[in-house]
Design a protein around this motif. Structure first.
Motif, short mmCIF file in Angstrom:
data_model
loop_
_atom_site.label_atom_id
_atom_site.label_comp_id
_atom_site.label_asym_id
_atom_site.label_seq_id
_atom_site.Cartn_x
_atom_site.Cartn_y
_atom_site.Cartn_z
N UNK A 16 0.83 -1.21 0.00
CA UNK A 16 0.00 0.00 0.00
C UNK A 16 0.87 1.25 0.00
N UNK A 17 1.92 1.26 0.81
CA UNK A 17 2.82 2.43 0.87
C UNK A 17 3.48 2.67 -0.48
N UNK A 18 3.97 1.61 -1.11
CA UNK A 18 4.62 1.73 -2.42
C UNK A 18 3.63 2.23 -3.46
N UNK A 19 2.43 1.66 -3.49
CA UNK A 19 1.41 2.09 -4.45
C UNK A 19 1.06 3.56 -4.25
N UNK A 24 0.94 8.68 -6.20
CA UNK A 24 0.69 10.01 -5.66
C UNK A 24 -0.69 10.13 -5.03
N UNK A 25 -1.36 8.99 -4.87
CA UNK A 25 -2.70 8.96 -4.28
C UNK A 25 -2.65 8.12 -3.02
N UNK A 74 15.68 -15.70 -11.19
CA UNK A 74 16.95 -15.55 -11.89
C UNK A 74 17.50 -16.91 -12.32
N UNK A 75 17.37 -17.90 -11.47
CA UNK A 75 17.84 -19.24 -11.81
C UNK A 75 17.10 -19.80 -13.02
N UNK A 76 15.79 -19.59 -13.07
CA UNK A 76 14.98 -20.15 -14.15
C UNK A 76 15.05 -19.34 -15.44
N UNK A 77 15.19 -18.01 -15.32
CA UNK A 77 15.11 -17.16 -16.51
C UNK A 77 16.42 -16.51 -16.92
N UNK A 78 17.39 -16.49 -15.98
CA UNK A 78 18.64 -15.79 -16.26
C UNK A 78 18.53 -14.29 -16.06
N UNK A 79 17.38 -13.82 -15.59
CA UNK A 79 17.18 -12.39 -15.36
C UNK A 79 16.79 -12.16 -13.90
N UNK A 80 17.23 -11.03 -13.38
CA UNK A 80 16.87 -10.68 -12.01
C UNK A 80 15.38 -10.32 -11.97
N UNK A 81 14.69 -10.68 -10.88
CA UNK A 81 13.28 -10.30 -10.77
C UNK A 81 13.15 -8.79 -10.58
N UNK A 82 12.00 -8.28 -10.99
CA UNK A 82 11.74 -6.85 -10.90
C UNK A 82 11.10 -6.50 -9.56
N UNK A 83 11.55 -5.40 -8.97
CA UNK A 83 10.93 -4.93 -7.73
C UNK A 83 9.51 -4.44 -8.02
N UNK A 84 8.62 -4.58 -7.04
CA UNK A 84 7.24 -4.12 -7.20
C UNK A 84 7.20 -2.63 -7.54
N UNK A 87 8.07 -2.15 -11.15
CA UNK A 87 6.97 -2.61 -12.00
C UNK A 87 5.84 -1.60 -12.02
N UNK A 88 5.42 -1.14 -10.84
CA UNK A 88 4.32 -0.18 -10.78
C UNK A 88 4.68 1.12 -11.47
N UNK A 89 5.89 1.61 -11.27
CA UNK A 89 6.31 2.86 -11.90
C UNK A 89 6.31 2.72 -13.42
N UNK A 90 6.74 1.58 -13.92
CA UNK A 90 6.81 1.36 -15.37
C UNK A 90 5.43 1.17 -15.99
#
Length: 93
Positions: A16-19, A24-25, A74-84, A87-90
């Motif tokens: 909730x804090x991150x959202x 901005x709401x 990362x082990x399964x995809x070779x990529x680091x996971x994205x932070x919430x 993701x929300x900002x993008x």
């Protein structure tokens, strides 16, 4: 069995804090007791056993029992996971 997680363990309050910060709401986490949550899910058409199961996840998260971070993405995809927050900002529209 793998725990597929993001790079950080977050509580409902954290989400909730991150959202709120990203949007901005004001976004507030309001905890709902297990029986009320179960009944609400059942009222929306989930069979009572499924509603109780889903509601139990909320309780487990609130109690920190699902507070797990793994490297499985990362082990399964070779990529680091994205932070919430990233993701929300993008994806804020």
């Amino acid at each position: 069995v793998l725990d597929i997680t993001g790079p950080e363990a977050l509580s409902q309050g954290d989400l909730a804090r991150i959202a709120s910060q990203i949007s901005g709401k004001p976004v507030e986490y309001v905890p709902i007791d297990l029986e009320t949550l179960t009944q609400n899910l059942a009222n929306f058409g989930l069979p009572r056993p499924a509603a109780a199961l889903y509601a139990s996840f909320d309780t487990a998260i609130a109690e920190g029992r699902l507070d797990v971070v793994s490297d499985a993405v990362e082990t399964l995809t070779g990529r680091k996971p994205q932070r919430v927050a990233d993701f929300l900002a993008a994806n804020l529209k």
